[in-house]
Design a protein around this motif. Structure first.
Motif, PDB file in Angstrom:
ATOM      1  N   LEU A  87     -41.368  -1.253 -37.139  1.00  0.00           N
ATOM      2  CA  LEU A  87     -42.568  -1.584 -37.907  1.00  0.00           C
ATOM      3  C   LEU A  87     -43.560  -2.402 -37.082  1.00  0.00           C
ATOM      4  O   LEU A  87     -44.765  -2.174 -37.140  1.00  0.00           O
ATOM      5  N   ARG A  88     -43.059  -3.335 -36.302  1.00  0.00           N
ATOM      6  CA  ARG A  88     -43.919  -4.166 -35.448  1.00  0.00           C
ATOM      7  C   ARG A  88     -44.589  -3.318 -34.371  1.00  0.00           C
ATOM      8  O   ARG A  88     -45.795  -3.432 -34.144  1.00  0.00           O
ATOM      9  N   GLU A  89     -43.818  -2.440 -33.721  1.00  0.00           N
ATOM     10  CA  GLU A  89     -44.382  -1.598 -32.662  1.00  0.00           C
ATOM     11  C   GLU A  89     -45.410  -0.612 -33.211  1.00  0.00           C
ATOM     12  O   GLU A  89     -46.336  -0.221 -32.501  1.00  0.00           O
ATOM     13  N   ALA A  90     -45.265  -0.228 -34.467  1.00  0.00           N
ATOM     14  CA  ALA A  90     -46.240   0.673 -35.099  1.00  0.00           C
ATOM     15  C   ALA A  90     -47.458  -0.096 -35.607  1.00  0.00           C
ATOM     16  O   ALA A  90     -48.431   0.512 -36.046  1.00  0.00           O
ATOM     17  N   GLY A  91     -47.395  -1.422 -35.562  1.00  0.00           N
ATOM     18  CA  GLY A  91     -48.514  -2.236 -36.014  1.00  0.00           C
ATOM     19  C   GLY A  91     -48.562  -2.448 -37.518  1.00  0.00           C
ATOM     20  O   GLY A  91     -49.559  -2.929 -38.042  1.00  0.00           O
ATOM     21  N   VAL A  92     -47.489  -2.112 -38.222  1.00  0.00           N
ATOM     22  CA  VAL A  92     -47.467  -2.234 -39.676  1.00  0.00           C
ATOM     23  C   VAL A  92     -47.221  -3.681 -40.105  1.00  0.00           C
ATOM     24  O   VAL A  92     -47.709  -4.116 -41.135  1.00  0.00           O
ATOM     25  N   ILE A  93     -46.463  -4.420 -39.305  1.00  0.00           N
ATOM     26  CA  ILE A  93     -46.187  -5.826 -39.597  1.00  0.00           C
ATOM     27  C   ILE A  93     -46.495  -6.667 -38.366  1.00  0.00           C
ATOM     28  O   ILE A  93     -46.610  -6.149 -37.252  1.00  0.00           O
ATOM     29  N   THR A  94     -46.627  -7.951 -38.593  1.00  0.00           N
ATOM     30  CA  THR A  94     -46.805  -8.909 -37.504  1.00  0.00           C
ATOM     31  C   THR A  94     -45.585  -9.825 -37.455  1.00  0.00           C
ATOM     32  O   THR A  94     -44.880  -9.972 -38.450  1.00  0.00           O
ATOM     33  N   GLN A  95     -45.373 -10.413 -36.304  1.00  0.00           N
ATOM     34  CA  GLN A  95     -44.253 -11.335 -36.118  1.00  0.00           C
ATOM     35  C   GLN A  95     -44.785 -12.662 -35.601  1.00  0.00           C
ATOM     36  O   GLN A  95     -45.668 -12.701 -34.748  1.00  0.00           O
ATOM     37  N   ARG A  96     -44.233 -13.736 -36.139  1.00  0.00           N
ATOM     38  CA  ARG A  96     -44.585 -15.072 -35.690  1.00  0.00           C
ATOM     39  C   ARG A  96     -43.285 -15.818 -35.407  1.00  0.00           C
ATOM     40  O   ARG A  96     -42.349 -15.774 -36.204  1.00  0.00           O
ATOM     41  N   ALA A  97     -43.229 -16.475 -34.275  1.00  0.00           N
ATOM     42  CA  ALA A  97     -42.042 -17.254 -33.911  1.00  0.00           C
ATOM     43  C   ALA A  97     -42.283 -18.719 -34.198  1.00  0.00           C
ATOM     44  O   ALA A  97     -43.358 -19.255 -33.928  1.00  0.00           O
ATOM     45  N   GLN A  98     -41.261 -19.343 -34.758  1.00  0.00           N
ATOM     46  CA  GLN A  98     -41.289 -20.792 -34.976  1.00  0.00           C
ATOM     47  C   GLN A  98     -39.893 -21.298 -34.625  1.00  0.00           C
ATOM     48  O   GLN A  98     -38.953 -21.125 -35.384  1.00  0.00           O
ATOM     49  N   GLY A  99     -39.788 -21.870 -33.442  1.00  0.00           N
ATOM     50  CA  GLY A  99     -38.476 -22.278 -32.952  1.00  0.00           C
ATOM     51  C   GLY A  99     -37.606 -21.049 -32.743  1.00  0.00           C
ATOM     52  O   GLY A  99     -38.021 -20.098 -32.096  1.00  0.00           O
ATOM     53  N   THR A 100     -36.433 -21.059 -33.331  1.00  0.00           N
ATOM     54  CA  THR A 100     -35.522 -19.916 -33.184  1.00  0.00           C
ATOM     55  C   THR A 100     -35.691 -18.901 -34.310  1.00  0.00           C
ATOM     56  O   THR A 100     -34.989 -17.892 -34.342  1.00  0.00           O
ATOM     57  N   HIS A 101     -36.623 -19.149 -35.213  1.00  0.00           N
ATOM     58  CA  HIS A 101     -36.830 -18.254 -36.356  1.00  0.00           C
ATOM     59  C   HIS A 101     -37.999 -17.311 -36.097  1.00  0.00           C
ATOM     60  O   HIS A 101     -38.968 -17.664 -35.426  1.00  0.00           O
ATOM     61  N   ARG A 102     -37.891 -16.108 -36.667  1.00  0.00           N
ATOM     62  CA  ARG A 102     -38.956 -15.119 -36.597  1.00  0.00           C
ATOM     63  C   ARG A 102     -39.425 -14.838 -38.017  1.00  0.00           C
ATOM     64  O   ARG A 102     -38.611 -14.611 -38.912  1.00  0.00           O
ATOM     65  N   TYR A 103     -40.729 -14.876 -38.201  1.00  0.00           N
ATOM     66  CA  TYR A 103     -41.319 -14.633 -39.510  1.00  0.00           C
ATOM     67  C   TYR A 103     -42.178 -13.377 -39.444  1.00  0.00           C
ATOM     68  O   TYR A 103     -42.891 -13.146 -38.461  1.00  0.00           O
ATOM     69  N   TYR A 104     -42.107 -12.591 -40.498  1.00  0.00           N
ATOM     70  CA  TYR A 104     -42.796 -11.304 -40.536  1.00  0.00           C
ATOM     71  C   TYR A 104     -43.745 -11.259 -41.722  1.00  0.00           C
ATOM     72  O   TYR A 104     -43.471 -11.827 -42.781  1.00  0.00           O
ATOM     73  N   ALA A 105     -44.859 -10.553 -41.520  1.00  0.00           N
ATOM     74  CA  ALA A 105     -45.847 -10.364 -42.582  1.00  0.00           C
ATOM     75  C   ALA A 105     -46.440  -8.969 -42.438  1.00  0.00           C
ATOM     76  O   ALA A 105     -46.482  -8.402 -41.339  1.00  0.00           O
ATOM     77  N   ALA A 106     -46.904  -8.428 -43.553  1.00  0.00           N
ATOM     78  CA  ALA A 106     -47.599  -7.135 -43.513  1.00  0.00           C
ATOM     79  C   ALA A 106     -48.907  -7.319 -42.758  1.00  0.00           C
ATOM     80  O   ALA A 106     -49.576  -8.345 -42.886  1.00  0.00           O
ATOM     81  N   ASN A 107     -49.257  -6.335 -41.947  1.00  0.00           N
ATOM     82  CA  ASN A 107     -50.486  -6.378 -41.166  1.00  0.00           C
ATOM     83  C   ASN A 107     -51.629  -5.819 -42.017  1.00  0.00           C
ATOM     84  O   ASN A 107     -51.647  -4.631 -42.338  1.00  0.00           O
ATOM     85  N   ALA A 108     -52.562  -6.672 -42.393  1.00  0.00           N
ATOM     86  CA  ALA A 108     -53.671  -6.269 -43.258  1.00  0.00           C
ATOM     87  C   ALA A 108     -54.478  -5.124 -42.663  1.00  0.00           C
ATOM     88  O   ALA A 108     -54.941  -4.244 -43.398  1.00  0.00           O
ATOM     89  N   ASP A 109     -54.651  -5.098 -41.347  1.00  0.00           N
ATOM     90  CA  ASP A 109     -55.416  -4.012 -40.714  1.00  0.00           C
ATOM     91  C   ASP A 109     -54.738  -2.665 -40.933  1.00  0.00           C
ATOM     92  O   ASP A 109     -55.399  -1.661 -41.211  1.00  0.00           O
ATOM     93  N   ALA A 110     -53.416  -2.625 -40.823  1.00  0.00           N
ATOM     94  CA  ALA A 110     -52.681  -1.378 -41.039  1.00  0.00           C
ATOM     95  C   ALA A 110     -52.802  -0.929 -42.489  1.00  0.00           C
ATOM     96  O   ALA A 110     -52.975   0.265 -42.778  1.00  0.00           O
ATOM     97  N   LEU A 111     -52.732  -1.874 -43.406  1.00  0.00           N
ATOM     98  CA  LEU A 111     -52.855  -1.539 -44.830  1.00  0.00           C
ATOM     99  C   LEU A 111     -54.257  -1.038 -45.145  1.00  0.00           C
ATOM    100  O   LEU A 111     -54.434  -0.106 -45.937  1.00  0.00           O
ATOM    101  N   ARG A 112     -55.269  -1.633 -44.518  1.00  0.00           N
ATOM    102  CA  ARG A 112     -56.642  -1.153 -44.714  1.00  0.00           C
ATOM    103  C   ARG A 112     -56.800   0.262 -44.177  1.00  0.00           C
ATOM    104  O   ARG A 112     -57.505   1.087 -44.771  1.00  0.00           O
ATOM    105  N   ALA A 113     -56.155   0.564 -43.060  1.00  0.00           N
ATOM    106  CA  ALA A 113     -56.235   1.919 -42.496  1.00  0.00           C
ATOM    107  C   ALA A 113     -55.618   2.943 -43.447  1.00  0.00           C
ATOM    108  O   ALA A 113     -56.162   4.038 -43.633  1.00  0.00           O
ATOM    109  N   ILE A 114     -54.485   2.595 -44.054  1.00  0.00           N
ATOM    110  CA  ILE A 114     -53.856   3.489 -45.031  1.00  0.00           C
ATOM    111  C   ILE A 114     -54.782   3.679 -46.227  1.00  0.00           C
ATOM    112  O   ILE A 114     -54.989   4.806 -46.692  1.00  0.00           O
TER     113      ILE A 114
END
Length: 110
Positions: free
Chosen positions: A52-79
């Protein structure tokens, strides 16, 4: 392959679609939370998130040893844009279906 094609390909898997749906509904979530709320192993969730990240559908954010994911608004707008561009096709198809149903209100099989 266009970006939108990669987006649809990534979303074609039921698990990935469910992950994105969860991120849309609930906002940013950690990989651990996503893994804990499914019956899939953490490594499998990681693989799905990578696709999903490589397709640009979600974004990833690192905070320490944790990874947080969110839907990518640009991808949703394209759909959304693609769907709206093809709205005339869907409207016409649904209008034709309504006409056919009206011609055979009892739904007789022939």
């Amino acid at each position: 392959m266009t970006r939108l094609t990669r987006t649809f390909a990534a979303l074609s898997d039921d698990t990935r679609f469910a992950l994105v749906d969860k991120l849309i509904r609930r906002g940013e979530l950690s990989a651990g939370t996503l893994a804990a709320e499914t019956e899939i192993s953490a490594p499998a969730i990681s693989r799905h998130l990578r696709v999903l990240r490589e397709a640009g559908v979600i974004t990833q954010r690192a905070q320490g040893t944790h990874r947080y994911y969110a839907a990518n608004a640009d991808a949703l707008r394209a759909i959304h844009g693609w769907t709206m561009d093809h709205r005339a096709f869907w409207s016409g198809s649904l209008d034709r279906l309504d006409t056919l149903i009206a011609l055979d209100p009892e739904g007789d099989d022939r």
